[in-house]
Design a protein around this motif. Structure first.
Motif, PDB file in Angstrom:
ATOM      1  N   THR A 136     -42.638  41.049  -5.199  1.00  0.00           N
ATOM      2  CA  THR A 136     -43.897  41.451  -5.818  1.00  0.00           C
ATOM      3  C   THR A 136     -43.777  42.860  -6.381  1.00  0.00           C
ATOM      4  N   LYS A 137     -44.181  43.018  -7.649  1.00  0.00           N
ATOM      5  CA  LYS A 137     -43.991  44.299  -8.320  1.00  0.00           C
ATOM      6  C   LYS A 137     -45.295  45.009  -8.646  1.00  0.00           C
ATOM      7  N   SER A 138     -46.421  44.489  -8.147  1.00  0.00           N
ATOM      8  CA  SER A 138     -47.696  45.169  -8.366  1.00  0.00           C
ATOM      9  C   SER A 138     -48.577  45.010  -7.141  1.00  0.00           C
ATOM     10  N   LEU A 139     -49.415  46.016  -6.895  1.00  0.00           N
ATOM     11  CA  LEU A 139     -50.291  45.997  -5.739  1.00  0.00           C
ATOM     12  C   LEU A 139     -51.293  44.846  -5.833  1.00  0.00           C
ATOM     13  N   LYS A 140     -51.824  44.610  -7.017  1.00  0.00           N
ATOM     14  CA  LYS A 140     -52.805  43.539  -7.199  1.00  0.00           C
ATOM     15  C   LYS A 140     -52.212  42.193  -6.824  1.00  0.00           C
ATOM     16  N   LYS A 141     -50.986  41.917  -7.273  1.00  0.00           N
ATOM     17  CA  LYS A 141     -50.351  40.633  -6.969  1.00  0.00           C
ATOM     18  C   LYS A 141     -50.073  40.499  -5.467  1.00  0.00           C
ATOM     19  N   ALA A 142     -49.753  41.601  -4.816  1.00  0.00           N
ATOM     20  CA  ALA A 142     -49.515  41.557  -3.371  1.00  0.00           C
ATOM     21  C   ALA A 142     -50.801  41.210  -2.631  1.00  0.00           C
ATOM     22  N   VAL A 166     -41.585  50.736  -5.962  1.00  0.00           N
ATOM     23  CA  VAL A 166     -42.837  49.970  -6.080  1.00  0.00           C
ATOM     24  C   VAL A 166     -42.708  48.569  -5.485  1.00  0.00           C
ATOM     25  N   PRO A 167     -41.731  47.750  -5.897  1.00  0.00           N
ATOM     26  CA  PRO A 167     -41.622  46.424  -5.280  1.00  0.00           C
ATOM     27  C   PRO A 167     -41.309  46.476  -3.784  1.00  0.00           C
ATOM     28  N   VAL A 168     -40.541  47.477  -3.343  1.00  0.00           N
ATOM     29  CA  VAL A 168     -40.239  47.604  -1.917  1.00  0.00           C
ATOM     30  C   VAL A 168     -41.511  47.899  -1.125  1.00  0.00           C
ATOM     31  N   LEU A 169     -42.355  48.781  -1.649  1.00  0.00           N
ATOM     32  CA  LEU A 169     -43.601  49.121  -0.971  1.00  0.00           C
ATOM     33  C   LEU A 169     -44.599  47.962  -1.019  1.00  0.00           C
ATOM     34  N   CYS A 170     -44.653  47.240  -2.138  1.00  0.00           N
ATOM     35  CA  CYS A 170     -45.555  46.088  -2.229  1.00  0.00           C
ATOM     36  C   CYS A 170     -45.146  44.993  -1.247  1.00  0.00           C
ATOM     37  N   SER A 171     -43.854  44.789  -1.096  1.00  0.00           N
ATOM     38  CA  SER A 171     -43.381  43.802  -0.126  1.00  0.00           C
ATOM     39  C   SER A 171     -43.687  44.248   1.295  1.00  0.00           C
ATOM     40  N   GLU A 212     -34.129  54.205  -6.134  1.00  0.00           N
ATOM     41  CA  GLU A 212     -34.600  54.800  -7.379  1.00  0.00           C
ATOM     42  C   GLU A 212     -36.107  54.596  -7.493  1.00  0.00           C
ATOM     43  N   GLU A 213     -36.735  55.377  -8.341  1.00  0.00           N
ATOM     44  CA  GLU A 213     -38.183  55.327  -8.459  1.00  0.00           C
ATOM     45  C   GLU A 213     -38.666  53.934  -8.857  1.00  0.00           C
ATOM     46  N   ARG A 214     -37.943  53.247  -9.726  1.00  0.00           N
ATOM     47  CA  ARG A 214     -38.354  51.911 -10.168  1.00  0.00           C
ATOM     48  C   ARG A 214     -38.214  50.877  -9.043  1.00  0.00           C
ATOM     49  N   GLU A 215     -37.409  51.175  -8.042  1.00  0.00           N
ATOM     50  CA  GLU A 215     -37.222  50.249  -6.933  1.00  0.00           C
ATOM     51  C   GLU A 215     -38.278  50.418  -5.839  1.00  0.00           C
TER      52      GLU A 215
END
Length: 418
Positions: free
Chosen positions: A343-349, A298-303, A293-296
């Motif tokens: 991780t759910k944000s690019l900055k945090k990654a 972002v964290p998958v891509l950041c990881s 899903e779209e909400r999933e």
């Protein structure tokens, strides 16, 4: 004696895998479910009524109702789709029907006596004991040599049995509602993995007992450990004595010669072709699909970025070569793997990757950490093939590092399939 104690402790903690048996007139078929295993360190033995399978952390010994033999007809393979080993055991007597293949407990139980016989007998009367003691010295000169021979013979015939527990429904691929708070692995879809494996697997993590902690609790423990592990002396040393780091910064990675222009992704540069080893790696991947899903996403891509950063750092630090520490370095720099982070944000990654690159590897330099992110950006510009090749390199590193194949099972395989 110390080695023996370690051997016993190690095997007493082995997991009895789930298994199924079937047969035809010629073969006994053994299917062993072993999702978190290192294929390169797998051993299978079959002889008579004895069948043994060892692939850390799994151990299985079956006491068969009929005889099998290890001949040219014997075969085995690993089915990535079902994460199971499929073994064909030739029967000694073709056409023989093996009874009780569904009696799992009996198959796991050694055949023979079920009671321990007491070989210590109490002798009545002190005089008899004294006479035996007096005669002991006279018999020493012939009994010792003979006894040693008997002991050596007994040692050769010594066979070890370890208690095997009938496996229940396997928890190591558990997916439940609690994955939203406790999950890890690709898309945070796994729970209960580490508590069902050997204790030594927890040593590759930076968090203690991750299955009992929420994602936020693991993140807090990760940051506390990072703060404690940071060495000001090491960082300052690399800051002022930077000749080796300068050579690392000047190194050109394997992808810097690929981006030749705007059409570089369609020019089919030789570096974008998969070699035979990489093709074989991809053929061994499980056949499955992921619909996120779209909400999933972002964290998958950041990881994924977090993992790619670790791989790019290892390549640059080792000047394009792999070393014995590559598996450790990649896993250690990635909080996604070593701390079961989500991780759910690019900055945090970005922040997490830079923090760990200034704490754990041999060379700790701010300029180096920033350069590695530039390497990741270049990798993404080249495209999907470059990302897949980096993940395949990680897969190889983890297969060559003891225990780290678990990260491949949790993350890398699924990212490659996705």
């Amino acid at each position: 004696q110390t080695c023996l104690i370690h051997f016993i402790k190690r095997h007493n903690k082995m997991i009895t895998p789930r298994f199924e048996l079937s047969q035809d007139d010629e073969f006994l078929f053994v299917s062993i479910y072993a999702p978190f295993t290192n294929l390169e360190n797998t051993e299978i033995f079959m002889d008579g009524r004895d069948f043994r399978f060892f692939s850390k952390p799994y151990y299985l010994r079956l006491h068969l109702p009929g005889e099998v033999e290890e001949s040219e007809k014997a075969a085995g393979e690993y089915d990535a789709d079902s994460t199971s080993f499929k073994v064909k055991c030739p029967k000694v007597k073709q056409g023989e029907h093996f009874e009780g293949l569904d009696m799992i407990t009996k198959l796991l139980t050694p055949q023979g006596n079920t009671e321990v016989k007491d070989k210590i007998e109490e002798l009545s009367g002190g005089q008899e004991n004294n006479n035996n003691q007096d005669n002991l010295g006279d018999q020493d000169h012939h009994d010792v040599g003979e006894g040693d021979g008997e002991l050596e013979e007994e040692e050769e015939e010594l066979d070890w049995y370890f208690e095997q527990v009938v496996p229940e429904s396997c928890p190591d691929l558990l997916t439940t509602d609690s994955t939203a708070s406790y999950g890890y692995g690709f898309n945070s879809a796994r729970t209960g993995v580490f508590k069902s494996l050997l204790d030594e697997y927890s040593q590759i993590l930076d968090v203690i007992d991750p299955d009992s902690k929420t994602i936020s609790e693991r993140k807090l423990e990760q940051e506390e450990k990072e703060t404690k592990d940071f060495s000001e002396d090491h960082y300052l040393c690399d800051l002022f004595e930077h000749s080796e780091i300068d050579s690392i910064l000047n190194f050109k990675t394997s992808w810097e010669n690929v981006e030749l222009g705007e059409d570089s992704r369609t020019s089919r540069h030789p570096a974008l072709a998969f070699n035979e080893t990489e093709q074989q790696q991809m053929l061994q991947l499980p056949r499955k699909t992921f619909k996120l899903e779209e909400r999933e996403r972002v964290p998958v891509l950041c990881s994924l970025l977090d993992i790619l950063y670790a791989e790019r750092y290892d390549e640059r630090m080792n000047l394009g070569e792999q070393c014995s520490e590559s598996g450790w370095c990649i896993a250690k720099l990635s909080s996604t793997m070593s701390a079961c982070a989500n991780t759910k944000s690019l900055k945090k990654a970005v922040v997490s990757s830079i923090r760990r690159s200034l704490i754990y590897p041999l060379y700790r330099s701010w300029d180096l950490s920033i350069q590695v992110w530039k390497d990741v950006i270049l990798l993404l510009k080249i495209g999907k093939v470059a990302v897949i090749k980096s993940l395949l390199k990680i897969l190889k590193c983890f297969s060559e590092t003891e225990g780290y194949h678990l990260f491949s099972q949790l993350y890398i395989n699924d990212y490659l399939v996705w």
